[in-house]
Design a protein around this motif. Sequence first.
Motif, PDB file in Angstrom:
ATOM      1  N   GLN A   1      17.278   2.052 -27.007  1.00  0.00           N
ATOM      2  CA  GLN A   1      16.603   1.644 -28.234  1.00  0.00           C
ATOM      3  C   GLN A   1      16.421   0.126 -28.278  1.00  0.00           C
ATOM      4  OE1 GLN A   1      15.344   4.782 -29.259  1.00  0.00           O
ATOM      5  NE2 GLN A   1      15.532   3.811 -31.228  1.00  0.00           N
ATOM      6  N   SER A   2      17.433  -0.595 -27.860  1.00  0.00           N
ATOM      7  CA  SER A   2      17.374  -2.055 -27.884  1.00  0.00           C
ATOM      8  C   SER A   2      16.334  -2.576 -26.902  1.00  0.00           C
ATOM      9  CB  SER A   2      18.748  -2.640 -27.555  1.00  0.00           C
ATOM     10  OG  SER A   2      19.716  -2.199 -28.490  1.00  0.00           O
ATOM     11  N   THR A   3      16.276  -1.968 -25.716  1.00  0.00           N
ATOM     12  CA  THR A   3      15.289  -2.382 -24.711  1.00  0.00           C
ATOM     13  C   THR A   3      13.879  -2.073 -25.194  1.00  0.00           C
ATOM     14  OG1 THR A   3      16.919  -1.889 -22.991  1.00  0.00           O
ATOM     15  CG2 THR A   3      14.640  -2.206 -22.288  1.00  0.00           C
ATOM     16  N   TRP A   4      13.709  -0.906 -25.778  1.00  0.00           N
ATOM     17  CA  TRP A   4      12.418  -0.464 -26.313  1.00  0.00           C
ATOM     18  C   TRP A   4      11.913  -1.445 -27.365  1.00  0.00           C
ATOM     19  CZ3 TRP A   4      11.900   5.484 -27.284  1.00  0.00           C
ATOM     20  CH2 TRP A   4      10.582   5.813 -27.609  1.00  0.00           C
ATOM     21  N   ASP A   5      12.744  -1.720 -28.372  1.00  0.00           N
ATOM     22  CA  ASP A   5      12.342  -2.629 -29.450  1.00  0.00           C
ATOM     23  C   ASP A   5      12.133  -4.051 -28.937  1.00  0.00           C
ATOM     24  OD1 ASP A   5      12.210  -0.833 -31.591  1.00  0.00           O
ATOM     25  OD2 ASP A   5      14.357  -0.938 -31.945  1.00  0.00           O
ATOM     26  N   SER A   6      12.988  -4.488 -28.022  1.00  0.00           N
ATOM     27  CA  SER A   6      12.854  -5.845 -27.482  1.00  0.00           C
ATOM     28  C   SER A   6      11.561  -5.999 -26.698  1.00  0.00           C
ATOM     29  CB  SER A   6      14.057  -6.175 -26.589  1.00  0.00           C
ATOM     30  OG  SER A   6      15.268  -6.162 -27.326  1.00  0.00           O
ATOM     31  N   LYS A   7      11.191  -4.953 -25.929  1.00  0.00           N
ATOM     32  CA  LYS A   7       9.943  -5.001 -25.163  1.00  0.00           C
ATOM     33  C   LYS A   7       8.737  -5.068 -26.096  1.00  0.00           C
ATOM     34  CE  LYS A   7       7.460  -4.782 -21.359  1.00  0.00           C
ATOM     35  NZ  LYS A   7       7.525  -5.840 -20.328  1.00  0.00           N
ATOM     36  N   TYR A  47       9.788  -4.082 -15.513  1.00  0.00           N
ATOM     37  CA  TYR A  47       9.190  -3.806 -16.818  1.00  0.00           C
ATOM     38  C   TYR A  47      10.089  -4.209 -17.982  1.00  0.00           C
ATOM     39  CZ  TYR A  47       5.830  -1.047 -14.180  1.00  0.00           C
ATOM     40  OH  TYR A  47       4.857  -0.646 -13.286  1.00  0.00           O
ATOM     41  N   LEU A  48      11.319  -4.588 -17.694  1.00  0.00           N
ATOM     42  CA  LEU A  48      12.244  -4.943 -18.769  1.00  0.00           C
ATOM     43  C   LEU A  48      11.804  -6.236 -19.461  1.00  0.00           C
ATOM     44  CD1 LEU A  48      15.726  -4.274 -17.100  1.00  0.00           C
ATOM     45  CD2 LEU A  48      14.465  -2.791 -18.680  1.00  0.00           C
ATOM     46  N   PRO A  49      12.111  -6.377 -20.738  1.00  0.00           N
ATOM     47  CA  PRO A  49      11.825  -7.650 -21.414  1.00  0.00           C
ATOM     48  C   PRO A  49      12.703  -8.758 -20.853  1.00  0.00           C
ATOM     49  CG  PRO A  49      13.174  -6.235 -22.806  1.00  0.00           C
ATOM     50  CD  PRO A  49      12.771  -5.400 -21.623  1.00  0.00           C
ATOM     51  N   LYS A  51      -3.776  -3.474 -27.553  1.00  0.00           N
ATOM     52  CA  LYS A  51      -2.810  -3.885 -26.541  1.00  0.00           C
ATOM     53  C   LYS A  51      -1.662  -2.886 -26.436  1.00  0.00           C
ATOM     54  CE  LYS A  51      -4.862  -7.873 -25.751  1.00  0.00           C
ATOM     55  NZ  LYS A  51      -5.386  -8.269 -24.422  1.00  0.00           N
ATOM     56  N   ALA A  52      -1.121  -2.767 -25.218  1.00  0.00           N
ATOM     57  CA  ALA A  52       0.008  -1.881 -24.934  1.00  0.00           C
ATOM     58  C   ALA A  52       1.324  -2.639 -25.148  1.00  0.00           C
ATOM     59  CB  ALA A  52      -0.070  -1.367 -23.502  1.00  0.00           C
ATOM     60  N   LEU A  53       2.267  -2.008 -25.821  1.00  0.00           N
ATOM     61  CA  LEU A  53       3.533  -2.675 -26.138  1.00  0.00           C
ATOM     62  C   LEU A  53       4.745  -2.058 -25.450  1.00  0.00           C
ATOM     63  CD1 LEU A  53       3.249  -3.139 -30.028  1.00  0.00           C
ATOM     64  CD2 LEU A  53       2.618  -4.768 -28.237  1.00  0.00           C
ATOM     65  N   ASN A  54       4.630  -0.848 -24.974  1.00  0.00           N
ATOM     66  CA  ASN A  54       5.814  -0.066 -24.657  1.00  0.00           C
ATOM     67  C   ASN A  54       6.206  -0.123 -23.180  1.00  0.00           C
ATOM     68  OD1 ASN A  54       7.957   1.631 -25.113  1.00  0.00           O
ATOM     69  ND2 ASN A  54       6.748   3.236 -26.067  1.00  0.00           N
ATOM     70  N   LEU A  55       7.465   0.228 -22.934  1.00  0.00           N
ATOM     71  CA  LEU A  55       7.960   0.455 -21.581  1.00  0.00           C
ATOM     72  C   LEU A  55       7.412   1.768 -21.047  1.00  0.00           C
ATOM     73  CD1 LEU A  55      11.695  -0.239 -22.376  1.00  0.00           C
ATOM     74  CD2 LEU A  55      10.417  -1.553 -20.689  1.00  0.00           C
ATOM     75  N   PRO A  56       7.268   1.922 -19.730  1.00  0.00           N
ATOM     76  CA  PRO A  56       6.988   3.258 -19.180  1.00  0.00           C
ATOM     77  C   PRO A  56       8.082   4.226 -19.609  1.00  0.00           C
ATOM     78  CG  PRO A  56       6.658   1.569 -17.503  1.00  0.00           C
ATOM     79  CD  PRO A  56       7.299   0.885 -18.684  1.00  0.00           C
TER      80      PRO A  56
END
Length: 361
Positions: free
Chosen positions: A195-201, A154-156, A127-132
Motif C-alpha cells: 500500500q505504501s509503495t502504491w501510494d508513494s508511486k 518501477y519503484l518510487p 497520465k499513468a500513475l500506477n505500478l505494474p
Amino acid sequence: MPVHIEEPAPQPGEFYTGDGERLTSKEMVDRIRDNDFILLGESHNNPCDHKVQARIVHLLAQSGVDHVLGLEMVNVRRQEVLDSFNRGEISLEELPDRLDWSETWGYDFDLYRPVFEAAREHGVPVKALNLPSEVTRSISHYGLDSLDEEDRRYLPDKITMPPEEQLSFLEKQYEMHQEFVPEDRSELQHFIQAQSTWDSKMAEMAEQFGFEHSLPVVVLAGSEHVRMGWGIEHRLLKQDGDARVTRVLPVRDVEDISPDNPLYFYCPPAQAQHGRMRLGLIMSRQDDVLVVHGVVEDSAADRAGFQKGDEIIGVNSRAVHGMSDLHDAAVKASKTGEPVVFKVLRKAGIKSLKLELPREE
C-alpha cells in the motif's frame, strides 16, 4: 407554529462540503480550482462516480482551469499508449485494447469511458500513475525484498510509510482477519509495504506530471487512497510541504458526510460487477471494509444467504482487502467450478457462506 421545511432528497452528482452544505457546480469549482492536486475518490465499479469525475473535468475546463488527469487505473508501462491517445493517434474505441485494460485493470472500460471522453474533448493530457500490478502483487505476498532488478526500476524514489493513524487502523483490520493470516504477521507487513509503495508511486508521478506541465493535477483513485488524507495526500505533502491538496470523495448516504474530508459528491451504491463476474451484491467500501447494502433477489449471493449489513472479511481462507480479492476468487471459481467460500461479519458473529457460480466453458 414554526414551519418545518424538509430538505430535498440528495440527487446523484450533487456536491457537498464536509459540513454537509450543498454546493452548486460553480461553488465546487471555486473550492478546488486553486489547488495543485485535486484527488477524486471512487468506487471502481460505480458508474455514477465516474460520471461525476468526468463532470469535474468538464467543469474545470469550462472554467478556464487547464489541468492534467492522472489515473490509478493505468500503470506507467502504458504511458506511451496514453501519449498516443493524447496526440489523437489512438481512438477511444482502440484505447482499451492498446492499454490491455481488461487484464491490467479488470473493471469494465465503459465505466471509465465518460472520463476519457471528457479528457479528449478538452485536450486534457491523461497520465499513468500506477505500478505494474505484478510488482504490487509481489510486494503484497512476499515483500519488497522479493523484487528482482527489473521490477525494482518501477519503484518510487522514496517509499513513505503510512501515518500513525493509518497504521493503527491497519493493525485493527489485521486483528479482525487474524484467522486468515500467518502468526508471524509477515502478511500484514507485506500488505502495508504494498500500500505504501502504491501510494508513494502515485504521488511521485502526480508531482512529476504537475511539474512537467506546470499545471494542477486531477488524480482519479480508489477512495481508500484518498480518504482522510492517509494515502496519496500524505505522500504529496512529504514530497512538498507547500503543495496545495484537496480531496473529493463519493458518499453513499449524506448522513455519512463528515468534516474528516473537505468535499464530497453523492452517488448511490452500485451493484457490484467486477470484471465479468456478477455476484448479485450491492456493496461499497467503507474504511477498508466491504459492506453489503443489498442483495439482488434470486442471485448467486441471495442463494448463498448474504444479508444487508454483512461485512465481507474473508474469501477462500484469505483476508479481503478490496474488490480485487473478490474478483480473483470469482474468476478462479468460474474456471474450476468450485464454490467461493466467504466469511462475513454480522451482529450475531462471523458466518461462513458458500457461493456457487456457473463454470465458464
